[in-house]
Design an enzyme around this catalytic site. Structure first.
Site, PDB file in Angstrom:
ATOM      1  N   LEU A 267       0.876  -1.176   0.000  1.00  0.00           N
ATOM      2  CA  LEU A 267       0.000   0.000   0.000  1.00  0.00           C
ATOM      3  C   LEU A 267       0.907   1.216   0.000  1.00  0.00           C
ATOM      4  O   LEU A 267       1.860   1.287   0.790  1.00  0.00           O
ATOM      5  CB  LEU A 267      -0.897  -0.024   1.242  1.00  0.00           C
ATOM      6  CG  LEU A 267      -2.001   1.031   1.368  1.00  0.00           C
ATOM      7  CD1 LEU A 267      -2.952   0.979   0.179  1.00  0.00           C
ATOM      8  CD2 LEU A 267      -2.776   0.840   2.665  1.00  0.00           C
ATOM      9  N   ASP A 268       0.655   2.172  -0.894  1.00  0.00           N
ATOM     10  CA  ASP A 268       1.519   3.347  -1.031  1.00  0.00           C
ATOM     11  C   ASP A 268       1.854   3.955   0.328  1.00  0.00           C
ATOM     12  O   ASP A 268       0.976   4.051   1.194  1.00  0.00           O
ATOM     13  CB  ASP A 268       0.836   4.416  -1.881  1.00  0.00           C
ATOM     14  CG  ASP A 268       0.827   4.066  -3.359  1.00  0.00           C
ATOM     15  OD1 ASP A 268       1.497   3.090  -3.741  1.00  0.00           O
ATOM     16  OD2 ASP A 268       0.142   4.759  -4.127  1.00  0.00           O
TER      17      ASP A 268
END
Length: 299
Positions: free
Chosen positions: A37-38
């Site tokens: 996840l960024d």
């Protein structure tokens, strides 16, 4: 400890950082996340512990749901608010204009991976190359957007709810929507609200987990593997197959009373125990992931 922890990742922390903290808090060596996840994004990040690390790939391949903010008027090299501005556009995008174009970004799409991503090229992650000013053209990948809904917003800033397949880059989707309206756009906020049935409202933060661990209660919030694989088809085998399954011997489907579809992953149970993940291979059922410790498989 074996199971899956539904964790709520905060912004400004990488997925690898989360794994490091979970290892420290729980005192477990075997820990892995279920899909990057960024760093700037928040939201659901299921973390697999112990033998459950073997099911990480199956969770990773499930559908995802996000709440994202798209902002018009500016493009960046990272396609989010953390990057360098590369292009600007004038004028306002209205709610009506945005609603009119969203149906064209649902269903099967070909999406070009962004340079600032963890996809590898000749052993190097694209974001590592991008930071050196190197650009690599990667072929578009097929993704699927099941749902794309405008929640609210006006005058160039809008919230979207997106349900999509694994591998969909929401940053790229926002940039592509902008280009579809002959404007510049970037993703200014992202929260993953669900992944493969793990929901944000049921997730725990790292401080909550640390507090529970301090009181010896962390195990209570780790989902057992039986619950974690509930999204898979279930296959219950006759007791006489127990020794074959636990030894990893393929089961002859012509002799066993089992109906197994091709290209389908099954949570395989025998004697009311989860043995592993099985799949059809020719005319046999083969365990592709053994989830039961062999030490307790002799009966």
């Amino acid at each position: 400890m074996n199971g899956v922890l539904n964790l709520l990742k905060p912004p400004a922390m990488t997925s690898s950082d989360v794994v490091f903290h979970v290892r420290r808090i729980l005192g477990q060596k075997k820990v892995g996340h279920t899909g990057t996840l960024d760093p700037g994004a928040a939201g659901v990040l299921p973390v697999c512990i112990g033998r459950a690390t073997k099911i990480a790939d199956y969770i990773m391949h499930g559908d995802k749901e996000y709440i994202a903010e798209i902002t018009f008027g500016m493009e960046t090299d990272t396609q989010d608010s953390y990057g360098r501005v590369t292009r600007v556009s004038e004028g306002d995008i209205t709610r009506k204009q945005l609603e009119s174009i969203l149906p064209g970004f649902t269903g099967k799409l070909l999406q070009k991976p962004p340079m600032y991503s963890a996809i590898k090229h000749e052993g190097k992650k694209l974001y590592e190359l991008a930071r050196k000013g190197i650009t690599v053209e990667k072929p578009p990948r097929e993704v699927y957007v099941h749902k794309l809904e405008l929640i609210r917003g006006m005058q160039n800033r809008f919230l979207l709810r997106i349900r999509c397949s694994k591998g969909t880059y929401i940053r790229s989707l926002c940039a592509d929507i902008g280009r579809g309206l002959s404007a510049c756009a970037h993703m200014s906020f992202l929260m993953r609200t669900e992944t493969c049935g793990f929901r944000a409202e049921d997730a725990y933060t790292l401080p909550e987990i640390e507090e529970l661990a301090g009181g010896g209660k962390a195990a209570a919030v780790v989902q057992p593997m039986e619950q974690a694989v509930s999204f898979l088809e279930t296959l219950r085998c006759d007791p006489y197959l127990y020794r074959f399954l636990t030894n990893g011997t393929p089961v002859d489907l012509g002799k066993a009373n089992l109906r197994v579809q091709a290209d389908t992953n099954y949570a395989v149970y025998c004697k009311d125990e989860l043995i592993g993940i099985g799949k059809k291979a020719g005319n046999t059922l083969k365990l592709v992931s053994m989830l039961k410790e062999l030490g307790d498989s002799r009966r």
